[in-house]
Design a protein around this motif. Structure first.
Motif, PDB file in Angstrom:
ATOM      1  N   THR A 116       0.844  -1.193   0.000  1.00 42.26           N
ATOM      2  CA  THR A 116       0.000   0.000   0.000  1.00 42.26           C
ATOM      3  C   THR A 116       0.881   1.246   0.000  1.00 42.26           C
ATOM      4  N   ARG A 118       0.890   3.532   2.112  1.00 34.14           N
ATOM      5  CA  ARG A 118       1.394   3.769   3.472  1.00 34.14           C
ATOM      6  C   ARG A 118       2.600   2.875   3.776  1.00 34.14           C
ATOM      7  N   GLU A 119       2.645   1.697   3.180  1.00 34.98           N
ATOM      8  CA  GLU A 119       3.731   0.753   3.429  1.00 34.98           C
ATOM      9  C   GLU A 119       4.985   1.108   2.644  1.00 34.98           C
TER      10      GLU A 119
END
Length: 318
Positions: A116, A118-119
């Motif tokens: 993602t 965010r990752e």
């Protein structure tokens, strides 16, 4: 050729490649001695970030095959992380497509999926649970496993393969292997990393910029490894303060919490690179033989067991 004789097989080098090869041979019942200039804790393997991933190695098709075999071994060792130093840790690999990984590792990496935003900030990144090896624990464990199997380790410098009085010698001397084999294609690829107190990072992360700058964060027990560099042909083992600052800055751009982490140590290692891994058996004078097993670049830990099994088969052949 009698490799069970009084002189057995001598493996030159005690990095991950040499020790893994010696363990495979010894556990197959062969008499094995490791000759090494440096103890395992002082080899290039000792300063490796040691995330399982085929990196800076050719031929890639063979490397992936060796890596997948090694993955099986590391998964078994990860069942005893406190003993072996091997853990399975989740993280994100940037600049990598899911389709690209599945093309060679489909079904072998459970939980593999796109990362993602965010990752990982890269447009194309994958999330995976991979072996992450604490070399400070793993190398001594590997040496102890060799000794339990009946092998021996001697600290002695080899300047010429002709001086090794054994029916078979396995050349796993890393960067020095090129000198022993008169092979000018072996070259160093310098890697520098910064060891800091871990501010709470629990997943690994790897990213590569468009101009090839490598950035990674690897959480190891009691510390966090920040990297890194890949300087082709550079032999200096002295940490470069400017590079260290740049490494921390790049890592902090990905994980801001590391910006103020206390620095514990600076490390430098020289990856033994070659246009392609050399894994072959050649004749030596007097009816003896040498198995050349070097040139693994930045993927020695990743391919160690797959390569070791092939090298052991060559060493034990008649």
């Amino acid at each position: 050729m009698d490799t069970q004789g009084s002189d057995g097989i001598v493996v030159v080098g005690s990095g991950i490649i040499g020790l893994a090869t010696a363990v495979v041979l010894a556990e197959r019942g062969l008499r094995v001695r490791v000759w090494t200039r440096d103890a395992a804790e002082r080899t290039t393997s000792a300063v490796a970030g040691a995330l399982w991933w085929p990196y800076h190695i050719e031929p890639m098709a063979s490397a992936r095959s060796w890596a997948l075999r090694s993955l099986e071994v590391y998964r078994e060792l990860a069942e005893r992380p406190g003993e072996t130093g091997v853990r399975l840790v989740e993280g994100a690999m940037g600049e990598t497509s899911l389709a690209g990984v599945e093309s060679w590792a489909a079904g072998r990496l459970p939980g593999l999926r796109p990362a993602t935003a965010r990752e990982h900030p890269a447009r194309s990144a994958v999330w995976a649970r991979l072996p992450l090896i604490d070399m400070a624990a793993h190398l001594p464990w590997l040496r102890a496993r060799l000794l339990r199997a009946g092998g021996t380790v001697e600290e002695r410098t080899v300047s010429d393969l002709a001086e090794v009085d054994a029916p078979v010698v396995v050349n796993c001397a890393g960067l020095d292997a090129g000198d022993l084999a008169a092979d000018p294609s072996v070259r160093p690829v310098r890697g520098q990393l910064v060891v800091v107190e871990n501010p709470g990072v629990r997943t690994w992360l790897v990213s590569t910029t468009e101009d090839g700058e490598l950035t990674y964060l690897f959480p190891q027990p009691g510390r966090l490894l920040l990297g890194g560099t890949a300087e082709d042909g550079v032999r200096s083992l002295e940490p470069d303060p400017a590079q260290a600052e740049a490494i921390v800055r790049r890592c902090a751009a990905l994980r801001p919490e590391v910006a103020g982490a206390r620095i514990l140590e600076h490390r430098v290692g020289l990856r033994p690179a070659r246009p392609a891994v050399r894994l072959e058996r050649r004749a030596l004078p007097g009816g003896r033989a040498v198995v050349h097993h070097y040139g693994h670049g930045g993927a020695g830990v990743t391919v160690a067991w797959g390569c070791a099994e092939e090298a052991a088969a060559l060493a034990a052949s008649r």
